[in-house]
Write a protein that holds these residues in place. Structure first.
Motif, mmCIF file in Angstrom:
data_model
loop_
_atom_site.group_PDB
_atom_site.id
_atom_site.type_symbol
_atom_site.label_atom_id
_atom_site.label_comp_id
_atom_site.label_asym_id
_atom_site.label_seq_id
_atom_site.Cartn_x
_atom_site.Cartn_y
_atom_site.Cartn_z
ATOM 1 N N PRO A 64 0.812 -1.229 0.000
ATOM 2 C CA PRO A 64 0.000 0.000 0.000
ATOM 3 C C PRO A 64 0.840 1.272 0.000
ATOM 4 O O PRO A 64 0.490 2.250 -0.676
ATOM 5 C CB PRO A 64 -0.819 -0.126 1.286
ATOM 6 C CG PRO A 64 -0.865 -1.582 1.573
ATOM 7 C CD PRO A 64 0.451 -2.125 1.116
ATOM 8 N N ALA A 65 1.964 1.270 0.759
ATOM 9 C CA ALA A 65 2.796 2.471 0.803
ATOM 10 C C ALA A 65 3.476 2.739 -0.536
ATOM 11 O O ALA A 65 3.744 3.900 -0.884
ATOM 12 C CB ALA A 65 3.847 2.335 1.904
ATOM 13 N N ALA A 66 3.759 1.683 -1.304
ATOM 14 C CA ALA A 66 4.418 1.851 -2.606
ATOM 15 C C ALA A 66 3.434 2.107 -3.739
ATOM 16 O O ALA A 66 3.862 2.440 -4.847
ATOM 17 C CB ALA A 66 5.247 0.605 -2.920
ATOM 18 N N THR A 67 2.149 1.947 -3.484
ATOM 19 C CA THR A 67 1.154 2.080 -4.545
ATOM 20 C C THR A 67 1.197 3.431 -5.264
ATOM 21 O O THR A 67 1.074 3.476 -6.493
ATOM 22 C CB THR A 67 -0.256 1.815 -3.976
ATOM 23 O OG1 THR A 67 -0.322 0.472 -3.488
ATOM 24 C CG2 THR A 67 -1.312 1.993 -5.055
ATOM 25 N N PRO A 68 1.344 4.571 -4.563
ATOM 26 C CA PRO A 68 1.435 5.847 -5.301
ATOM 27 C C PRO A 68 2.574 5.869 -6.313
ATOM 28 O O PRO A 68 2.416 6.383 -7.424
ATOM 29 C CB PRO A 68 1.646 6.882 -4.188
ATOM 30 C CG PRO A 68 1.049 6.256 -2.976
ATOM 31 C CD PRO A 68 1.335 4.790 -3.111
#
Length: 276
Positions: A193-197
């Motif tokens: 989730p943190a790497a999704t952007p």
């Protein structure tokens, strides 16, 4: 909490001022004969050609299979469909290979050290440089075009995925460890989730690159699509059709970018703090 900005009539008017002024100047220069219409036709001539390019050439074309025989009998519609098909398929191939490799390289230092030298050597090579090899390996038609598009989409998605994984805030990782999260839970609930952007930003860049590459590949390796039609128009000095094709590419690219931007906004609503 921040909210998404909606376009107002005043904003739309301000955004249209410069394009309208450019079109008006273009029309004046063409009408007064200061510009050779063979070199740069008037906006009116381009619009007429674009409309003829859009209209169906006949009601039914048996050379095309299935519903395309009826629905895409217009030359521009068929060319746009051909280009979009290659863009989507090539992007899916390139991103489908880049995403898992990027996640592995970002989370595993050994995998990163193993693949990074090769990636750094291949990454600066533009996809266009692969055209001779693509034709030699795959011949003509869709396969070389899809191969080139996949290369164009691969590296933006890969590099952004690696950056996203490697830039996860250490506070999140330490908090998850203190709460007893295992490696799989850490990856699925924290790292991904943190790497999704970053991943979605790479996808946006990758599909934009794919759209550029498809036009170049269609001018060389295939006999359909918007790039092929522009090259064909150049051979007959149909400047109005060349510009009409260019505007069509621009409109398609704008539509794709808007769609991806809205998808990113929707998927990252939790990240940006937008209201549901």
């Amino acid at each position: 909490m921040s909210r998404s900005v909606s376009l107002t009539p005043a904003m739309l008017f301000r955004g249209a001022v410069v394009p309208i002024a450019v079109l008006a100047l273009w029309q004046v220069l063409s009408s007064t004969g200061l510009i050779n219409p063979t070199i740069l036709p008037s906006p009116e001539a381009v619009l007429i050609r674009w409309w003829h390019y859009l209209l169906p050439t006949d009601a039914y074309d048996p050379a095309r299979s299935g519903w395309l025989a009826w629905a895409l009998s217009g030359e521009m519609l068929f060319d746009a469909y051909s280009s979009l098909y290659r863009v989507v398929l090539g992007f899916l191939v390139g991103a489908g290979l880049a995403l898992p490799l990027g996640l592995l390289m970002g989370t595993n230092p050994r995998v990163y050290e193993l693949f990074d030298p090769l990636i750094q050597v291949l990454r600066p090579i533009p996809p266009i440089a692969y055209i001779p090899l693509a034709i030699l390996w795959f011949g003509l038609g869709n396969p070389p075009a899809i191969f080139l598009i996949a290369i164009g989409a691969f590296f933006p998605v890969l590099m952004n995925t690696i950056a996203g994984v490697r830039h996860v805030d250490g506070i999140y990782l330490r908090a998850a460890r203190n709460l007893g999260a295992g490696r799989l839970t850490m990856f699925l609930r924290v790292i991904l989730p943190a790497a999704t952007p970053y991943i979605l930003a790479g996808a946006r860049i990758g599909i934009g690159t794919a759209f550029i590459v498809v036009i170049v590949s269609e001018m060389i390796a295939v006999n359909s699509g918007l790039g092929f039609r522009i090259l064909e128009a150049r051979e007959f000095m149909w400047s109005d059709k060349i510009i009409a094709g260019m505007f069509t590419i621009g409109l398609l690219g704008l539509a794709i970018d808007i769609a991806i931007n809205r998808l990113n906004t929707h998927l990252l609503r939790w990240h940006r703090g937008l209201d549901s």
